[in-house]
Design a protein around this motif. Sequence first.
Motif, PDB file in Angstrom:
ATOM      1  N   HIS A  16       1.146  -1.204   0.171  1.00  0.00           N
ATOM      2  CA  HIS A  16       0.376   0.058   0.084  1.00  0.00           C
ATOM      3  C   HIS A  16       0.930   1.338   0.193  1.00  0.00           C
ATOM      4  O   HIS A  16       2.065   1.497  -0.212  1.00  0.00           O
ATOM      5  CB  HIS A  16      -0.963   0.020   1.322  1.00  0.00           C
ATOM      6  CG  HIS A  16      -2.234  -1.099   1.680  1.00  0.00           C
ATOM      7  ND1 HIS A  16      -2.973  -1.195   0.750  1.00  0.00           N
ATOM      8  CD2 HIS A  16      -1.625  -2.214   1.851  1.00  0.00           C
ATOM      9  CE1 HIS A  16      -3.645  -2.581   0.912  1.00  0.00           C
ATOM     10  NE2 HIS A  16      -3.299  -3.114   1.637  1.00  0.00           N
ATOM     11  N   ILE A  17       0.252   2.649  -0.123  1.00  0.00           N
ATOM     12  CA  ILE A  17       1.089   3.785   0.031  1.00  0.00           C
ATOM     13  C   ILE A  17       1.703   3.840   1.210  1.00  0.00           C
ATOM     14  O   ILE A  17       3.466   4.317   1.482  1.00  0.00           O
ATOM     15  CB  ILE A  17      -0.222   4.566  -0.607  1.00  0.00           C
ATOM     16  CG1 ILE A  17       0.059   4.642  -2.248  1.00  0.00           C
ATOM     17  CG2 ILE A  17       0.853   5.868  -0.900  1.00  0.00           C
ATOM     18  CD1 ILE A  17      -1.772   5.434  -2.339  1.00  0.00           C
ATOM     19  N   LEU A  18       0.633   3.607   1.664  1.00  0.00           N
ATOM     20  CA  LEU A  18       1.439   3.685   3.108  1.00  0.00           C
ATOM     21  C   LEU A  18       2.524   3.139   4.192  1.00  0.00           C
ATOM     22  O   LEU A  18       3.789   3.744   4.525  1.00  0.00           O
ATOM     23  CB  LEU A  18       0.422   3.246   4.541  1.00  0.00           C
ATOM     24  CG  LEU A  18      -1.213   4.707   5.074  1.00  0.00           C
ATOM     25  CD1 LEU A  18      -1.918   3.964   5.707  1.00  0.00           C
ATOM     26  CD2 LEU A  18      -0.021   5.539   4.966  1.00  0.00           C
ATOM     27  N   LYS A  21       5.388   4.493   2.334  1.00  0.00           N
ATOM     28  CA  LYS A  21       5.085   5.700   3.674  1.00  0.00           C
ATOM     29  C   LYS A  21       6.545   5.633   4.134  1.00  0.00           C
ATOM     30  O   LYS A  21       7.461   5.842   4.932  1.00  0.00           O
ATOM     31  CB  LYS A  21       4.146   6.450   3.540  1.00  0.00           C
ATOM     32  CG  LYS A  21       4.752   7.843   4.343  1.00  0.00           C
ATOM     33  CD  LYS A  21       2.872   8.078   5.194  1.00  0.00           C
ATOM     34  CE  LYS A  21       3.314   9.371   6.121  1.00  0.00           C
ATOM     35  NZ  LYS A  21       4.522   9.229   6.937  1.00  0.00           N
ATOM     36  N   ARG A  22       6.293   4.539   4.909  1.00  0.00           N
ATOM     37  CA  ARG A  22       6.446   4.336   6.001  1.00  0.00           C
ATOM     38  C   ARG A  22       8.818   3.849   6.003  1.00  0.00           C
ATOM     39  O   ARG A  22       9.017   4.206   5.850  1.00  0.00           O
ATOM     40  CB  ARG A  22       5.969   3.212   6.931  1.00  0.00           C
ATOM     41  CG  ARG A  22       5.320   3.393   7.609  1.00  0.00           C
ATOM     42  CD  ARG A  22       4.619   2.385   8.401  1.00  0.00           C
ATOM     43  NE  ARG A  22       3.381   3.027   7.879  1.00  0.00           N
ATOM     44  CZ  ARG A  22       2.214   1.622   7.738  1.00  0.00           C
ATOM     45  NH1 ARG A  22       2.326   0.415   6.813  1.00  0.00           N
ATOM     46  NH2 ARG A  22       0.925   2.320   8.713  1.00  0.00           N
ATOM     47  N   SER A  27       6.255  11.663   1.801  1.00  0.00           N
ATOM     48  CA  SER A  27       4.829  12.253   1.954  1.00  0.00           C
ATOM     49  C   SER A  27       3.859  10.977   1.299  1.00  0.00           C
ATOM     50  O   SER A  27       3.690  10.613   0.044  1.00  0.00           O
ATOM     51  CB  SER A  27       4.104  13.758   1.960  1.00  0.00           C
ATOM     52  OG  SER A  27       4.475  13.999   0.524  1.00  0.00           O
ATOM     53  N   TYR A  28       2.919  11.319   1.975  1.00  0.00           N
ATOM     54  CA  TYR A  28       1.664  10.633   1.369  1.00  0.00           C
ATOM     55  C   TYR A  28       0.965  10.753   0.615  1.00  0.00           C
ATOM     56  O   TYR A  28       0.881  10.927  -0.674  1.00  0.00           O
ATOM     57  CB  TYR A  28       0.690  10.102   2.575  1.00  0.00           C
ATOM     58  CG  TYR A  28      -0.845   9.129   1.923  1.00  0.00           C
ATOM     59  CD1 TYR A  28      -0.892   7.738   2.499  1.00  0.00           C
ATOM     60  CD2 TYR A  28      -1.713  10.413   1.821  1.00  0.00           C
ATOM     61  CE1 TYR A  28      -1.667   6.869   1.395  1.00  0.00           C
ATOM     62  CE2 TYR A  28      -2.465   9.244   1.392  1.00  0.00           C
ATOM     63  CZ  TYR A  28      -2.564   7.291   1.172  1.00  0.00           C
ATOM     64  OH  TYR A  28      -3.444   6.920   0.922  1.00  0.00           O
ATOM     65  N   LEU A  31       3.308  10.272  -2.706  1.00  0.00           N
ATOM     66  CA  LEU A  31       3.369   9.102  -3.185  1.00  0.00           C
ATOM     67  C   LEU A  31       1.712   8.605  -4.138  1.00  0.00           C
ATOM     68  O   LEU A  31       1.376   8.599  -4.959  1.00  0.00           O
ATOM     69  CB  LEU A  31       3.843   8.159  -2.096  1.00  0.00           C
ATOM     70  CG  LEU A  31       5.175   7.992  -1.414  1.00  0.00           C
ATOM     71  CD1 LEU A  31       5.021   7.747  -0.248  1.00  0.00           C
ATOM     72  CD2 LEU A  31       6.416   8.018  -2.217  1.00  0.00           C
ATOM     73  N   SER A  32       0.562   9.536  -3.464  1.00  0.00           N
ATOM     74  CA  SER A  32      -0.104   9.221  -3.743  1.00  0.00           C
ATOM     75  C   SER A  32      -0.497  10.147  -4.979  1.00  0.00           C
ATOM     76  O   SER A  32      -0.997   9.376  -6.347  1.00  0.00           O
ATOM     77  CB  SER A  32      -1.340   9.937  -2.883  1.00  0.00           C
ATOM     78  OG  SER A  32      -2.916   9.605  -3.512  1.00  0.00           O
ATOM     79  N   TYR A  35       1.548   7.914  -7.506  1.00  0.00           N
ATOM     80  CA  TYR A  35      -0.177   6.486  -7.680  1.00  0.00           C
ATOM     81  C   TYR A  35      -0.683   6.802  -8.501  1.00  0.00           C
ATOM     82  O   TYR A  35      -0.996   6.058  -9.524  1.00  0.00           O
ATOM     83  CB  TYR A  35      -0.017   5.990  -6.530  1.00  0.00           C
ATOM     84  CG  TYR A  35      -0.855   4.683  -6.487  1.00  0.00           C
ATOM     85  CD1 TYR A  35      -0.249   3.362  -6.372  1.00  0.00           C
ATOM     86  CD2 TYR A  35      -2.253   5.074  -6.695  1.00  0.00           C
ATOM     87  CE1 TYR A  35      -1.230   2.063  -6.254  1.00  0.00           C
ATOM     88  CE2 TYR A  35      -2.741   3.813  -6.647  1.00  0.00           C
ATOM     89  CZ  TYR A  35      -2.179   2.775  -6.215  1.00  0.00           C
ATOM     90  OH  TYR A  35      -2.489   0.980  -6.628  1.00  0.00           O
TER      91      TYR A  35
END
Length: 67
Positions: A16-18, A21-22, A27-28, A31-32, A35
């Motif tokens: 997942h994007i999260l 991110k980790r 930043s989310y 990345l979003s 994506y």
Amino acid sequence: MIKCRLSRILGDRKMHILDLKRLSKVSYVTLSHLYHEKSTRIDFNTIEAICKALNIGVGDLFEYIPE
């Protein structure tokens, strides 16, 4: 046209994007946008962080499609 393959890469890895991110500390929102292919520009540091986190090359992340 430059196409970002981030959605395909994350899908293949069942991430997942999260998760990215980790791993990347990007930043989310950034990345979003990548994506969903809504970005119009990207910083070299961001590219480097994504490639390092996913252990891929820049050519794996982006694709050039002649118009």
